[in-house]
Design a protein around this motif. Structure first.
Motif, PDB file in Angstrom:
ATOM      1  N   UNK A   1      -1.666  -8.850  -1.981  1.00  0.00           N
ATOM      2  CA  UNK A   1      -1.582  -7.570  -2.673  1.00  0.00           C
ATOM      3  C   UNK A   1      -1.783  -6.394  -1.729  1.00  0.00           C
ATOM      4  N   UNK A   2      -2.691  -6.524  -0.787  1.00  0.00           N
ATOM      5  CA  UNK A   2      -2.935  -5.432   0.167  1.00  0.00           C
ATOM      6  C   UNK A   2      -1.718  -5.186   1.048  1.00  0.00           C
TER       7      UNK A   2
ATOM      8  N   UNK B   1      -7.458  -6.431  -7.944  1.00  0.00           N
ATOM      9  CA  UNK B   1      -6.019  -6.454  -8.195  1.00  0.00           C
ATOM     10  C   UNK B   1      -5.594  -5.250  -9.031  1.00  0.00           C
ATOM     11  N   UNK B   2      -6.384  -4.925 -10.039  1.00  0.00           N
ATOM     12  CA  UNK B   2      -6.079  -3.769 -10.881  1.00  0.00           C
ATOM     13  C   UNK B   2      -6.147  -2.472 -10.077  1.00  0.00           C
ATOM     14  N   UNK B   3      -7.144  -2.360  -9.191  1.00  0.00           N
ATOM     15  CA  UNK B   3      -7.283  -1.151  -8.372  1.00  0.00           C
ATOM     16  C   UNK B   3      -6.086  -0.974  -7.439  1.00  0.00           C
TER      17      UNK B   3
ATOM     18  N   UNK C   1      -3.178   0.313  -9.456  1.00  0.00           N
ATOM     19  CA  UNK C   1      -3.310   1.739  -9.784  1.00  0.00           C
ATOM     20  C   UNK C   1      -2.928   2.599  -8.579  1.00  0.00           C
ATOM     21  N   UNK C   2      -3.392   2.219  -7.396  1.00  0.00           N
ATOM     22  CA  UNK C   2      -3.051   2.970  -6.188  1.00  0.00           C
ATOM     23  C   UNK C   2      -1.536   2.937  -5.943  1.00  0.00           C
ATOM     24  N   UNK C   3      -0.905   1.799  -6.203  1.00  0.00           N
ATOM     25  CA  UNK C   3       0.536   1.674  -5.962  1.00  0.00           C
ATOM     26  C   UNK C   3       1.348   2.593  -6.854  1.00  0.00           C
ATOM     27  N   UNK C   4       0.804   2.995  -8.003  1.00  0.00           N
ATOM     28  CA  UNK C   4       1.531   3.866  -8.929  1.00  0.00           C
ATOM     29  C   UNK C   4       1.620   5.308  -8.434  1.00  0.00           C
ATOM     30  N   UNK C   5       0.863   5.658  -7.389  1.00  0.00           N
ATOM     31  CA  UNK C   5       0.944   7.017  -6.854  1.00  0.00           C
ATOM     32  C   UNK C   5       2.312   7.289  -6.234  1.00  0.00           C
ATOM     33  N   UNK C   6       2.923   6.259  -5.691  1.00  0.00           N
ATOM     34  CA  UNK C   6       4.289   6.368  -5.170  1.00  0.00           C
ATOM     35  C   UNK C   6       5.055   5.139  -5.647  1.00  0.00           C
ATOM     36  N   UNK C   7       5.821   5.316  -6.687  1.00  0.00           N
ATOM     37  CA  UNK C   7       6.530   4.193  -7.293  1.00  0.00           C
ATOM     38  C   UNK C   7       7.812   3.925  -6.520  1.00  0.00           C
TER      39      UNK C   7
END
Length: 416
Positions: free
Chosen positions: A94-95, A346-348, A351-357
């Motif tokens: 994920x990272x 995983x949830x965090x 959430x961070x990934x949604x800043x730049x979709x």
């Protein structure tokens, strides 16, 4: 089947979650070049890849046996160890997905297994000879072999098509890319889905649900194939962008050469039981194809970050897994803590990934900056034929006499 405890059920579910992340993390291996060259639409490409990943999962169990029977000693391994190994592998997947780096899901899994096993029962339970011959050596050799093969194949394709119009050859090689992308997807299912089969089989043996030295049951093969196919369909668009646009700029001829070379290496390794990284193979092939075209360059700034991630994968996943194993050793509450930590982390990351979709609508929109090394290489690389005259006429100043005459002609003659 003797018993199927709660911890064993948790391990199986977590293993399938890892398989899911493996699917979207490694979609780029099969489809990045096909998408970047326009040979297929993004959603169609990942759908085809998902189906072929599922089919590939049924073709062999050699890699699964390497994981379940060869890498670590089955005796003394408890299901909690497998759970801790999967935690390390999932978090690393994920990272690296978040930052768009094509690292190896295979090495993340094996690093997690090694770290958790050492933390639980010691170094002696890891089979060093298997680790070296079937994991580490292929990890170094695969990108080199695939890269050299792709470089030579790229040069051969351009030589064979030098008298063919660019439009006609591009159309033909795009069709070839679709076939070669399908072959890579099939190879990925054959190699990577088996790793999850192997880890679930090892957990079942450790939990007493299977006899030692058992092959993966049919339900394990089906569930592992379905999980990796679903992950593949969702598409790891961040890594697809890096693989398709970040490493080099590919033409259809290069994409075809890269995918064919990588698929050959992956299928050969699966047949021999090598737990090969498809990411290493495809990345090496993409770089080789980039260097195979005259005037083509590799963006070494991106490649360097990728190499660093490759080197950190095994130890990073092993360290996280070892810490997770230490916490689970305190009992059921320790296992619960690790499970909550995995879900929350995983949830965090999500959430961070949604800043730049990044998705199928913009995966080809941006390219990474070329970097200092690539800029320097481009400066000393001769441009493709047909552009020299234009570049020279645009940059060489006009002769002084011509300039003077033009100036005189444009200046009005004073009246007498």
């Amino acid at each position: 089947m003797e018993n199927f405890s709660l911890i064993l059920a948790i391990v199986v579910i977590t293993a399938l979650a890892f398989d899911f992340t493996n699917g979207f993390h490694d979609t780029a291996n099969a489809m990045a070049t096909t998408i970047s060259t326009g040979a297929m639409k993004p959603k169609v490409a990942v759908a085809m890849s998902a189906v072929l990943n599922l089919v590939g999962a049924f073709l062999s169990i050699e890699v699964a046996n390497t994981i379940s029977k060869g890498l670590v000693d089955e005796s003394g391994i408890q299901p909690e160890v497998i759970f801790a190994a999967l935690v390390g592998a999932i978090l690393w997947n994920l990272l690296t997905w978040l930052v768009g780096l094509p690292s190896s899901s295979s090495h993340a899994l094996m690093g997690g297994l090694i770290g958790a096993t050492i933390a639980s029962v010691g170094v002696g339970s890891v089979h060093g000879d298997v680790l070296v011959t079937k994991v580490l050596i292929p990890a170094v050799a695969a990108p080199l072999v695939a890269g050299v093969a792709a470089l030579l194949a790229t040069r051969l394709t351009y030589r064979l098509g030098r008298h063919t119009s660019e439009k006609a050859s591009g159309k033909g090689y795009r069709a070839g890319q679709i076939a070669s992308a399908g072959l890579v997807s099939l190879a990925h299912g054959t190699n990577d889905a088996q790793k999850t089969m192997g880890i679930i089989t090892l957990a079942l043996v450790a939990g007493g649900a299977l006899a030692p030295d058992s092959d993966p049951p049919v339900w394990v093969i089906v569930s592992a194939g379905a999980a990796i196919a679903l992950g593949t369909y969702l598409g790891g668009w961040r890594i697809i962008r890096t693989m398709g646009k970040g490493l080099t700029d590919l033409q259809p001829q290069q994409g075809f050469a890269a995918q064919t070379s990588a698929a050959t290496v992956i299928l050969a390794s699966s047949h021999l039981g090598f737990s090969l990284s498809t990411t290493h193979s495809v990345s090496g092939a993409v770089m080789g194809a980039g260097l195979g075209r005259k005037g083509g360059v590799v963006r070494w700034s991106t490649a360097t970050r990728m190499f660093v991630a490759w080197g950190l994968t095994l130890p990073a996943a092993a360290l996280v897994a070892a810490l997770a194993e230490w916490v689970t050793s305190f009992g059921s509450w320790g296992t619960a803590v690790v499970a909550v930590f995995l879900v929350a982390s995983s949830a965090a990351i999500w959430v961070v990934s949604r800043r730049e979709v990044i998705d199928h609508t913009n995966v080809n929109d941006a390219e990474e900056s070329p970097g200092v090394v690539t800029t320097a290489m481009a400066a000393v690389t001769p441009p493709p034929a047909g552009t020299v005259t234009e570049d020279l006429t645009a940059t060489i100043p006009a002769p002084a006499a011509e300039t003077t005459a033009s100036a005189n002609a444009s200046t009005p003659t004073p009246a007498v």
